[in-house]
Design a protein around this motif. Structure first.
Motif, short mmCIF file in Angstrom:
data_model
loop_
_atom_site.label_atom_id
_atom_site.label_comp_id
_atom_site.label_asym_id
_atom_site.label_seq_id
_atom_site.Cartn_x
_atom_site.Cartn_y
_atom_site.Cartn_z
N VAL A 5 0.84 -1.20 0.00
CA VAL A 5 0.00 0.00 0.00
C VAL A 5 0.87 1.25 0.00
CG1 VAL A 5 -1.70 1.31 1.33
CG2 VAL A 5 -1.92 -1.17 1.12
N VAL A 6 1.95 1.24 0.79
CA VAL A 6 2.85 2.40 0.82
C VAL A 6 3.48 2.62 -0.54
CG1 VAL A 6 4.98 3.30 1.81
CG2 VAL A 6 3.28 2.21 3.29
N THR A 14 8.74 4.38 -3.62
CA THR A 14 9.12 3.50 -4.73
C THR A 14 10.47 3.93 -5.30
OG1 THR A 14 6.79 3.22 -5.26
CG2 THR A 14 8.36 2.57 -6.95
N GLY A 15 10.65 5.23 -5.46
CA GLY A 15 11.92 5.73 -5.97
C GLY A 15 13.08 5.41 -5.05
N VAL A 16 12.86 5.53 -3.75
CA VAL A 16 13.91 5.22 -2.78
C VAL A 16 14.30 3.75 -2.87
CG1 VAL A 16 14.39 5.00 -0.32
CG2 VAL A 16 13.38 7.10 -1.21
N VAL A 18 14.04 1.78 -5.46
CA VAL A 18 14.76 1.56 -6.71
C VAL A 18 16.19 2.06 -6.59
CG1 VAL A 18 14.89 2.28 -9.13
CG2 VAL A 18 12.71 1.57 -8.16
N VAL A 19 16.38 3.22 -6.01
CA VAL A 19 17.74 3.77 -5.86
C VAL A 19 18.58 2.88 -4.95
CG1 VAL A 19 19.05 5.69 -4.88
CG2 VAL A 19 17.10 6.14 -6.37
N VAL A 20 18.02 2.44 -3.84
CA VAL A 20 18.75 1.57 -2.92
C VAL A 20 19.12 0.25 -3.61
CG1 VAL A 20 18.53 0.20 -0.81
CG2 VAL A 20 17.84 2.60 -0.83
N ALA A 21 18.21 -0.29 -4.40
CA ALA A 21 18.50 -1.54 -5.10
C ALA A 21 19.62 -1.35 -6.12
CB ALA A 21 17.23 -2.05 -5.79
N VAL A 22 19.57 -0.26 -6.87
CA VAL A 22 20.61 -0.01 -7.88
C VAL A 22 21.96 0.21 -7.22
CG1 VAL A 22 21.38 1.65 -9.63
CG2 VAL A 22 19.02 0.84 -9.64
N VAL A 23 21.99 0.97 -6.14
CA VAL A 23 23.25 1.20 -5.43
C VAL A 23 23.79 -0.11 -4.86
CG1 VAL A 23 24.27 2.32 -3.41
CG2 VAL A 23 22.80 3.63 -4.95
N GLY A 24 22.91 -0.93 -4.30
CA GLY A 24 23.34 -2.21 -3.75
C GLY A 24 23.92 -3.13 -4.81
N ILE A 25 23.26 -3.20 -5.95
CA ILE A 25 23.75 -4.04 -7.04
C ILE A 25 25.09 -3.52 -7.55
CG2 ILE A 25 23.29 -4.70 -9.44
CD1 ILE A 25 20.31 -4.85 -8.62
N THR A 26 25.21 -2.20 -7.67
CA THR A 26 26.47 -1.61 -8.13
C THR A 26 27.60 -1.90 -7.15
OG1 THR A 26 25.23 0.14 -9.23
CG2 THR A 26 27.57 0.55 -8.84
#
Length: 59
Positions: A5-6, A14-16, A18-26
């Motif tokens: 729901v959030v 949602t943007g946060v 996505v950014v955290v996931a991309v930074v983690g993968i990088t």
């Protein structure tokens, strides 16, 4: 509220994520690359062993 729901109601959340996931993968990719590079460098720095085909007393 549940996470779904959030995320559905808050585009910033949602943007946060996505950014955290991309930074983690990088970071994971960078760490993997650096470990492989340092391992290859360590192998290159090892002295080469003498050849096994030489018999003692023969040149």
């Amino acid at each position: 509220m549940t996470t779904a729901v959030v995320l559905a109601t808050n585009p910033l959340a949602t943007g946060v994520i996505v950014v955290v996931a991309v930074v983690g993968i990088t970071l994971a990719w960078t760490a993997r690359f650096l470990v492989r590079r340092s391992a290859a460098q360590a192998r290159a720095d090892e002295p080469t062993p003498p050849p096994d085909d030489l018999e003692p007393g023969r040149s």
